[in-house]
Design a protein around this motif. Structure first.
Motif, short mmCIF file in Angstrom:
data_model
loop_
_atom_site.label_atom_id
_atom_site.label_comp_id
_atom_site.label_asym_id
_atom_site.label_seq_id
_atom_site.Cartn_x
_atom_site.Cartn_y
_atom_site.Cartn_z
N GLU A 13 1.72 -4.23 0.57
CA GLU A 13 2.23 -3.18 1.44
C GLU A 13 1.14 -2.82 2.45
OE1 GLU A 13 5.25 -1.97 1.43
OE2 GLU A 13 5.87 -3.17 -0.30
N PRO A 14 1.25 -3.29 3.69
CA PRO A 14 0.20 -3.03 4.68
C PRO A 14 0.09 -1.56 5.04
CG PRO A 14 2.12 -4.01 5.72
CD PRO A 14 2.37 -4.07 4.24
N ALA A 15 -1.12 -1.07 5.13
CA ALA A 15 -1.40 0.30 5.56
C ALA A 15 -2.64 0.28 6.44
CB ALA A 15 -1.61 1.20 4.35
N THR A 16 -2.68 1.19 7.40
CA THR A 16 -3.77 1.19 8.37
C THR A 16 -4.48 2.54 8.38
OG1 THR A 16 -2.37 -0.21 9.77
CG2 THR A 16 -4.39 0.65 10.74
N GLY A 17 -5.81 2.48 8.30
CA GLY A 17 -6.61 3.69 8.32
C GLY A 17 -7.62 3.69 9.44
N ASN A 18 -8.30 4.80 9.57
CA ASN A 18 -9.37 4.96 10.54
C ASN A 18 -10.59 5.53 9.83
OD1 ASN A 18 -10.64 4.91 13.01
ND2 ASN A 18 -9.06 6.08 14.07
N TRP A 19 -11.77 5.19 10.34
CA TRP A 19 -13.03 5.56 9.69
C TRP A 19 -13.71 6.66 10.48
CZ3 TRP A 19 -14.79 3.40 5.13
CH2 TRP A 19 -16.11 3.71 4.75
N ILE A 20 -14.12 7.72 9.79
CA ILE A 20 -14.71 8.87 10.46
C ILE A 20 -16.13 9.10 9.94
CG2 ILE A 20 -14.52 11.35 10.87
CD1 ILE A 20 -11.48 11.03 10.55
N HIS A 202 -4.24 -8.98 -10.64
CA HIS A 202 -4.13 -7.77 -11.46
C HIS A 202 -3.27 -6.71 -10.78
CE1 HIS A 202 -7.61 -9.73 -13.33
NE2 HIS A 202 -7.35 -8.98 -14.40
N ASP A 203 -2.51 -7.13 -9.78
CA ASP A 203 -1.56 -6.25 -9.10
C ASP A 203 -2.24 -5.01 -8.51
OD1 ASP A 203 1.05 -5.83 -8.19
OD2 ASP A 203 1.50 -4.45 -9.83
N LYS A 204 -3.41 -5.23 -7.90
CA LYS A 204 -4.13 -4.14 -7.24
C LYS A 204 -4.32 -4.48 -5.77
CE LYS A 204 -4.70 -1.76 -11.00
NZ LYS A 204 -5.98 -1.60 -11.72
N ALA A 205 -4.20 -3.48 -4.93
CA ALA A 205 -4.39 -3.67 -3.50
C ALA A 205 -5.87 -3.81 -3.18
CB ALA A 205 -3.80 -2.49 -2.73
N ARG A 218 -9.80 -11.41 11.35
CA ARG A 218 -10.48 -12.16 10.29
C ARG A 218 -10.09 -11.62 8.91
NH1 ARG A 218 -15.41 -11.03 11.56
NH2 ARG A 218 -15.83 -12.89 12.80
N TRP A 219 -10.16 -10.31 8.73
CA TRP A 219 -9.89 -9.76 7.40
C TRP A 219 -8.39 -9.80 7.07
CZ3 TRP A 219 -14.33 -10.86 6.62
CH2 TRP A 219 -15.46 -10.25 7.13
N THR A 220 -7.55 -9.65 8.08
CA THR A 220 -6.11 -9.78 7.83
C THR A 220 -5.78 -11.19 7.38
OG1 THR A 220 -5.61 -8.07 9.47
CG2 THR A 220 -3.80 -9.52 8.81
N ASP A 221 -6.39 -12.17 8.05
CA ASP A 221 -6.17 -13.56 7.66
C ASP A 221 -6.71 -13.86 6.26
OD1 ASP A 221 -4.98 -14.04 10.08
OD2 ASP A 221 -6.75 -14.96 11.00
N ALA A 222 -7.69 -13.07 5.81
CA ALA A 222 -8.28 -13.28 4.49
C ALA A 222 -7.34 -12.79 3.37
CB ALA A 222 -9.63 -12.58 4.38
N GLY A 223 -6.29 -12.06 3.75
CA GLY A 223 -5.30 -11.68 2.76
C GLY A 223 -5.38 -10.25 2.24
N ILE A 224 -6.08 -9.37 2.99
CA ILE A 224 -6.19 -7.99 2.51
C ILE A 224 -4.85 -7.26 2.68
CG2 ILE A 224 -8.67 -7.85 2.82
CD1 ILE A 224 -6.41 -6.15 5.33
N ASP A 225 -4.70 -6.16 1.96
CA ASP A 225 -3.47 -5.36 2.01
C ASP A 225 -3.59 -4.20 2.99
OD1 ASP A 225 -1.96 -6.69 -0.23
OD2 ASP A 225 -3.74 -6.03 -1.33
#
Length: 253
Positions: A13-20, A202-205, A218-225
């Motif tokens: 389930e893709p989700a997008t955040g921002n870093w502060i 292990h069914d973890k994001a 790069r990281w999206t292509d690596a398979g991150i959620d």
């Protein structure tokens, strides 16, 4: 804080955040607009708890506020949770025992050891009974794997009950492997793939931080959620540098 926050950190389930990293409420207000979540960093910044509290008040209501604490310490964890966050990111987790300690600090007794007291998280005590009953089920626990030892123990870490997701600290990980910043080095790529695969099994994001367009790809292509797609200091520095360079190019030609 609702169960919806946990839905953001589900595998597949893709989700997008921002870093502060900048401790001004206007930055949190601007950078939380349109994002699923934000991460407020207290590990590598000068922010104190009062500053974090003010940033939380400024975060857009639709963005889940996650705080990265500076270390896996029950006192820090307790005090940040009491500020009213949706979850915590806890750095430098290398073993199952450390993961268990983090989860334990996130939970109220009898499941854990979090201190019991009314605070902002429970509307300053007005809803404390309800908060006490629901917090353990709603708070998100995200652990950072960012060392070679952490990679070796990743399966044990993600198997700990109460760990909702992991995030790869790619800078520290590459340094730990002796290939700092060399994202295409076989050692780094193998370690990253191992974490992603282990989390999947292990069914973890699993998530990462990207600070530019190249790393987003790069990281999206690596398979991150889930992806933290940018950081306030990166936006400021790149925008400032680009504007200055544009003018200098004009006047020098």
């Amino acid at each position: 804080m609702t169960d919806d926050t946990r839905q953001l950190f589900q595998p597949g389930e893709p989700a997008t955040g921002n870093w502060i990293s900048i401790g001004h409420p206007a930055v949190a207000e601007i950078c939380s607009e349109g994002f699923d979540f934000v991460v407020i960093d207290t590990e590598h910044t000068d922010m104190g708890l009062e500053t974090v509290g003010n940033l939380l008040r400024a975060v857009h209501r639709d963005a889940a506020p996650i705080v990265r604490v500076p270390l896996n310490d029950s006192a820090w964890i307790k005090r940040v949770l009491d500020l009213g966050v949706a979850g915590l990111m806890i750095p430098m987790i290398e073993t199952a025992e450390q993961a268990e300690r983090a989860v334990d600090a996130m939970r109220y007794p009898p499941e854990g050891t979090r201190g019991v007291a009314p605070a902002r998280a429970s509307d300053y005590g007005r809803t404390f009974e309800e908060y006490f009953e629901t917090a353990d089920d709603e708070l998100v626990t995200i652990l950072q794997i960012e060392t070679e030892r952490g990679v070796e123990n990743a399966a044990d870490i993600v198997s700990v009950d109460g760990v909702d997701a992991v995030i790869v600290g790619h800078g520290d990980l590459s340094a730990s492997l002796g290939v700092f910043g060399q994202w295409e080095d076989e050692r780094f790529e193998s370690a990253l793939d191992s974490i992603v695969t282990t989390a999947r099994n292990h069914d973890k994001a699993v998530g990462m931080l990207a600070t530019d367009r190249e790393s987003i790809h790069r990281w999206t292509d690596a398979g991150i959620d889930f992806l933290i797609a940018g950081a306030d200091i990166a936006y400021l520095s790149s925008g400032s540098d680009a504007a200055r360079a544009e003018f200098e190019d004009l006047v020098d030609n």
